[in-house]
Design an enzyme around this catalytic site. Structure first.
Site, short mmCIF file in Angstrom:
data_model
loop_
_atom_site.label_atom_id
_atom_site.label_comp_id
_atom_site.label_asym_id
_atom_site.label_seq_id
_atom_site.Cartn_x
_atom_site.Cartn_y
_atom_site.Cartn_z
CE LYS A 80 4.05 15.40 34.26
NZ LYS A 80 5.28 15.00 33.26
CB SER A 95 4.35 11.76 31.53
OG SER A 95 5.18 12.60 31.81
CB SER A 155 6.60 14.44 29.26
OG SER A 155 6.60 13.08 29.47
N1 GLN Z 1 7.61 9.22 26.97
C1 GLN Z 1 8.98 9.47 27.74
C2 GLN Z 1 9.03 8.22 28.66
O1 GLN Z 1 8.05 7.59 29.03
C3 GLN Z 1 9.02 10.80 27.92
C4 GLN Z 1 8.55 11.01 29.61
C5 GLN Z 1 8.80 12.42 29.86
O2 GLN Z 1 9.20 13.31 29.23
N2 GLN Z 1 8.43 12.62 31.30
O3 GLN Z 1 10.02 8.29 29.33
#
Ligand code: GLN
Length: 467
Positions: free
Chosen positions: A69, A144, A168
């Site tokens: 990532k 994400s 994410s």
């Molecule tokens: N969807 C969550 C957010 O927007 C989690 C994001 C993540 O785990 N990096 O913060």
């Protein structure tokens, strides 16, 4: 099965026994990248130049191609965080997770697309555009870590690293029909993981099966002197026979069967539980409703502090035509960050501001402690907590982009594990012809080895029940 479809524990064996050449494996994945990436947008940066890599067939990872990532830094390889702010940032060192993989002989094939600074659930907040769900090109791949999920699901990489602050890794894994594992807080070094919310962030894995997550865990997890928040003991090795003759006690969250959960997901979870020999209770945990609100105070608060470093002075983007130093900060941050990141920074600075921090931030911290205590009491009685990974199947591109709260709720079942620092895993439970979704299993903090062993059992059960 083609080479690119094999899990890494099989690929490694084939390479070790001389039946496969790691260069051939690398080329097969690169061919898929050339074929699919322009449509699916999984990678931001690709390194398919075979001369850049040395393939050691005898090493533990045997030269297997891994995707990383783009918020996990890689020496000499651009790391953008999906943001204009770091669009041309080339780090001078490797994250600990990356250096351990390299030391084990893995090949870094590219950096994957993500929501800007890991804030989002669909990859639509990336300045490079959304990653596309390989099963239905009109749908999101989740986020994400959407790029990492698509890279593995469409066989452009054998496995991938992601980061998980509120779901994410697990949510995009569920939306892409693969396994997503987030270890306990403090099991994997955050050194070199670009910080979003430091008390919640954790590197995790996106893999074809549970065994591949076990393999990555054995290589990457464990103390690191560069991360002071790590658990100081070495992680226990995973004994895959741990649950073979024992019946774990399972708590299933009642909210798993609410109307807000897609019918097909509810039915499939019930079908699997009905075939399981574990002792199962349905438990009511009304506090679950507060986890997303608590998260959306704590995560933005921490992000507003962590992202203060992008000021145009030290590294990354700096706006042109600047006047005073203050103009430079304002212009750089206005142009360098996207809307969602700005929204989080504003919420974060608000909940931390004088006069409000007691009302919001401190209150959320207390609520987080309360939730942790509540989960600990459940884990006194049960080995695992089960729910769906997401309330819905993958949604349409654009469907939730203007409705942040709807987007935030896709993490309803995943956020608690981050709030309490627990390990959790998503395993796909869809039929091949269905849009993907997953079952979510959470264990008590630091029970990673036990969770992985049980997840392998459940994976076998799933393949007997529904596949
Ligand atoms: N969807 C969550 C957010 O927007 C989690 C994001 C993540 O785990 N990096 O913060």
């Amino acid at each position: 099965m083609q080479i690119v479809e094999l899990p890494i524990h099989i690929l490694v064996d084939l390479i070790h026994s001389g039946k496969l050449d790691p260069r051939e494996v690398f080329n097969s994945f690169c061919n898929n990248i050339f074929k699919f990436n322009h449509n699916l947008n999984a990678f931001i940066t690709v390194d398919c130049d075979i001369t850049h890599h040395d393939f050691n067939s005898h090493s533990q990872m045997a030269g297997i191609p891994i995707a990383i990532k783009d918020n996990i830094i890689t020496k000499g390889m651009r790391t953008t965080c999906g943001s204009k702010m770091l669009e041309s940032f080339v780090p001078p060192y490797d994250a600990t997770a990356v250096s351990r993989l390299k030391k084990a002989g893995a090949t870094i094939i590219g950096k994957t697309n993500m929501d800007e600074f890991a804030m989002g659930s669909s990859t639509e907040y990336s300045i490079f555009g959304a990653s596309i769900n390989p099963f239905n090109n009109e749908c999101v791949a989740g986020g994400s870590s959407g790029g990492s999920a698509v890279a593995v699901a469409s066989c452009m990489a054998a496995v991938a690293l992601g980061s998980d602050t509120g779901g994410s890794v697990r949510q995009p894994a569920a939306f892409s029909g693969i396994v997503g594992f987030k270890p306990s807080y403090g099991r994997i070094s955050r050194y070199g993981l670009v910080a979003f919310a430091s008390s919640l962030d954790q590197i995790g894995f996106l893999t074809r099966d549970v065994l591949d997550s076990v393999l990555l865990y054995s290589i990457i997890a464990g103390p690191d002197k560069f991360d002071a928040t790590m658990i100081s003991e070495d992680p226990q090795p995973v004994d895959l026979n741990l649950w073979r003759d024992k019946r774990p006690k399972i708590a299933v969250l009642k909210q798993s069967f609410d109307d807000s959960v897609d019918k097909i997901i509810r039915e499939r979870i019930e079908e699997i539980l009905a075939k399981s020999s574990s002792k199962i209770d349905h438990i009511s945990l009304p506090e679950l409703e507060y986890c997303v609100p608590i998260y959306y105070i704590i995560a933005p608060a921490e992000c507003s502090a962590n992202l203060a470093r992008y000021d145009g002075v030290r590294y990354g983007f700096r706006a042109d035509d600047i006047g005073t130093i203050e103009d430079m900060y304002i212009k750089t941050r206005s142009l360098g960050f996207g809307d969602e990141v700005k929204r989080r920074i504003m919420i974060g600075t608000f909940v931390l501001s004088a006069g409000y921090s007691e009302k919001y931030f401190s209150q959320a911290q207390r609520a987080r402690m309360y939730i942790s205590a509540k989960f600990n009491r459940i884990f006194d009685k049960y080995d695992f907590i089960i729910s769906p990974t997401t309330p819905t199947q993958p949604f349409k591109l654009g469907e939730k982009i203007d409705d942040p709260v709807a987007m935030y709720l896709s993490d309803f079942f995943t956020v608690p594990a981050n709030l309490i620092g627990a390990p959790a895993i998503s395993i796909p439970i869809n039929l091949d012809k269905e849009l993907p979704f997953g079952i979510h299993i959470m264990a008590s903090p630091q029970e990673d080895a036990s969770l992985l062993a049980y997840a392998a059992e459940i994976e076998d059960l799933i393949s007997m029940v529904i596949k």
